[in-house]
Design a protein around this motif. Structure first.
Motif, PDB file in Angstrom:
ATOM      1  N   VAL A  13      41.957  36.106  33.440  1.00  0.00           N
ATOM      2  CA  VAL A  13      42.180  37.228  34.354  1.00  0.00           C
ATOM      3  C   VAL A  13      42.538  36.654  35.721  1.00  0.00           C
ATOM      4  O   VAL A  13      41.796  35.821  36.264  1.00  0.00           O
ATOM      5  CB  VAL A  13      40.931  38.130  34.458  1.00  0.00           C
ATOM      6  N   ALA A  14      43.682  37.086  36.249  1.00  0.00           N
ATOM      7  CA  ALA A  14      44.092  36.682  37.597  1.00  0.00           C
ATOM      8  C   ALA A  14      43.534  37.700  38.590  1.00  0.00           C
ATOM      9  O   ALA A  14      43.521  38.907  38.318  1.00  0.00           O
ATOM     10  CB  ALA A  14      45.609  36.630  37.699  1.00  0.00           C
ATOM     11  N   ILE A  15      43.090  37.190  39.740  1.00  0.00           N
ATOM     12  CA  ILE A  15      42.485  38.032  40.773  1.00  0.00           C
ATOM     13  C   ILE A  15      43.220  37.790  42.086  1.00  0.00           C
ATOM     14  O   ILE A  15      43.485  36.645  42.450  1.00  0.00           O
ATOM     15  CB  ILE A  15      40.997  37.673  40.974  1.00  0.00           C
ATOM     16  N   ASN A  18      44.433  41.013  49.434  1.00  0.00           N
ATOM     17  CA  ASN A  18      44.942  40.700  50.768  1.00  0.00           C
ATOM     18  C   ASN A  18      44.561  41.783  51.783  1.00  0.00           C
ATOM     19  O   ASN A  18      45.198  41.941  52.808  1.00  0.00           O
ATOM     20  CB  ASN A  18      46.445  40.437  50.769  1.00  0.00           C
ATOM     21  N   ARG A  19      43.486  42.496  51.462  1.00  0.00           N
ATOM     22  CA  ARG A  19      43.001  43.517  52.384  1.00  0.00           C
ATOM     23  C   ARG A  19      41.484  43.559  52.359  1.00  0.00           C
ATOM     24  O   ARG A  19      40.869  43.454  51.306  1.00  0.00           O
ATOM     25  CB  ARG A  19      43.562  44.890  51.998  1.00  0.00           C
ATOM     26  N   ARG A  20      40.908  43.696  53.520  1.00  0.00           N
ATOM     27  CA  ARG A  20      39.452  43.811  53.650  1.00  0.00           C
ATOM     28  C   ARG A  20      38.971  45.027  52.864  1.00  0.00           C
ATOM     29  O   ARG A  20      39.611  46.063  52.852  1.00  0.00           O
ATOM     30  CB  ARG A  20      39.103  43.954  55.130  1.00  0.00           C
ATOM     31  N   GLU A  81      38.647  47.775  39.837  1.00  0.00           N
ATOM     32  CA  GLU A  81      39.573  47.976  40.964  1.00  0.00           C
ATOM     33  C   GLU A  81      39.243  49.267  41.704  1.00  0.00           C
ATOM     34  O   GLU A  81      39.198  49.282  42.944  1.00  0.00           O
ATOM     35  CB  GLU A  81      41.024  48.014  40.471  1.00  0.00           C
ATOM     36  N   ARG A  82      39.007  50.351  40.981  1.00  0.00           N
ATOM     37  CA  ARG A  82      38.666  51.635  41.622  1.00  0.00           C
ATOM     38  C   ARG A  82      37.343  51.517  42.393  1.00  0.00           C
ATOM     39  O   ARG A  82      37.238  51.998  43.519  1.00  0.00           O
ATOM     40  CB  ARG A  82      38.573  52.757  40.585  1.00  0.00           C
ATOM     41  N   ASP A  83      36.350  50.854  41.787  1.00  0.00           N
ATOM     42  CA  ASP A  83      35.061  50.677  42.462  1.00  0.00           C
ATOM     43  C   ASP A  83      35.195  49.860  43.751  1.00  0.00           C
ATOM     44  O   ASP A  83      34.448  50.065  44.698  1.00  0.00           O
ATOM     45  CB  ASP A  83      34.049  49.987  41.546  1.00  0.00           C
ATOM     46  N   ILE A  97      41.881  44.720  45.849  1.00  0.00           N
ATOM     47  CA  ILE A  97      41.699  43.836  44.697  1.00  0.00           C
ATOM     48  C   ILE A  97      42.765  44.151  43.651  1.00  0.00           C
ATOM     49  O   ILE A  97      43.181  45.303  43.516  1.00  0.00           O
ATOM     50  CB  ILE A  97      40.272  43.964  44.092  1.00  0.00           C
ATOM     51  N   ASP A  98      43.207  43.118  42.978  1.00  0.00           N
ATOM     52  CA  ASP A  98      44.159  43.259  41.876  1.00  0.00           C
ATOM     53  C   ASP A  98      43.643  42.371  40.754  1.00  0.00           C
ATOM     54  O   ASP A  98      43.395  41.178  40.975  1.00  0.00           O
ATOM     55  CB  ASP A  98      45.555  42.806  42.323  1.00  0.00           C
ATOM     56  N   LEU A  99      43.434  42.943  39.580  1.00  0.00           N
ATOM     57  CA  LEU A  99      42.932  42.211  38.423  1.00  0.00           C
ATOM     58  C   LEU A  99      43.934  42.365  37.283  1.00  0.00           C
ATOM     59  O   LEU A  99      44.227  43.490  36.868  1.00  0.00           O
ATOM     60  CB  LEU A  99      41.575  42.769  37.984  1.00  0.00           C
TER      61      LEU A  99
END
Length: 165
Positions: A13-15, A18-20, A81-83, A97-99
């Motif tokens: 899984v790539a993670i 780029n945003r707080r 991601e939603r959480d 986050i991007d998974l």
């Protein structure tokens, strides 16, 4: 495609972030995702953004074992991601986050919502570099090249044009 859930599968899984978010700056968001995924993680690296975003990304890769088939893992990743506060927006825009599922020990998977291997991973240093740290000998089911070989080809291809200047 059917996959038995009785035997664990391994996934990469790539993670990226780029945003707080609620966990802090991008590096902290990636670290929080790594903890939730509970696998073998690469070091977190910084990388330049693709597309319209101007913020530097924090990226990592995680090797996880799971008895769930790829669509169920994708559902779990989307829930994470939603959480984390991810909202669908502009492609390649800023994100908390991007998974992405990049590789799966079952080989290939194709459905309307998921393609494994990830279609673009072979051309992305920010995916291959972390993957090479945790799964250098994993073979791409499409090319039969190892992650290490794919990364070397990509970085060599980028280095050649610069060497001629």
């Amino acid at each position: 495609m059917r996959h038995s859930t009785s035997h664990p599968s391994t996934y990469v899984v790539a993670i990226g972030s780029n945003r707080r978010g609620r966990h802090g700056p991008p590096r902290a968001e990636v670290a929080a995702a790594i903890t939730l995924l509970d696998g073998t993680a690469s070091p977190i690296i910084a990388s330049a953004p693709l597309g319209p975003s101007t913020r530097t990304f924090a990226n990592a890769a995680v090797l996880i074992r799971s008895t769930v088939p790829p669509p169920a893992l994708l559902d779990r990743l989307k829930a994470i991601e939603r959480d984390f506060g991810r909202r669908r927006g502009r492609r390649w825009g800023e994100r908390v986050i991007d998974l992405d599922i990049v590789l799966w020990s079952g080989g290939t998977w194709r459905s309307p919502t998921l393609t494994i291997p990830h279609p673009a991973f072979r051309m992305r240093d920010f995916v291959l570099r972390p993957m090479a740290a945790i799964a250098p000998r994993w073979r791409d089911p499409r090319t039969a090249r190892t992650v290490r070989q794919l990364h070397a080809r990509l970085t060599r291809a980028r280095a050649v044009p610069n060497a001629r200047r």
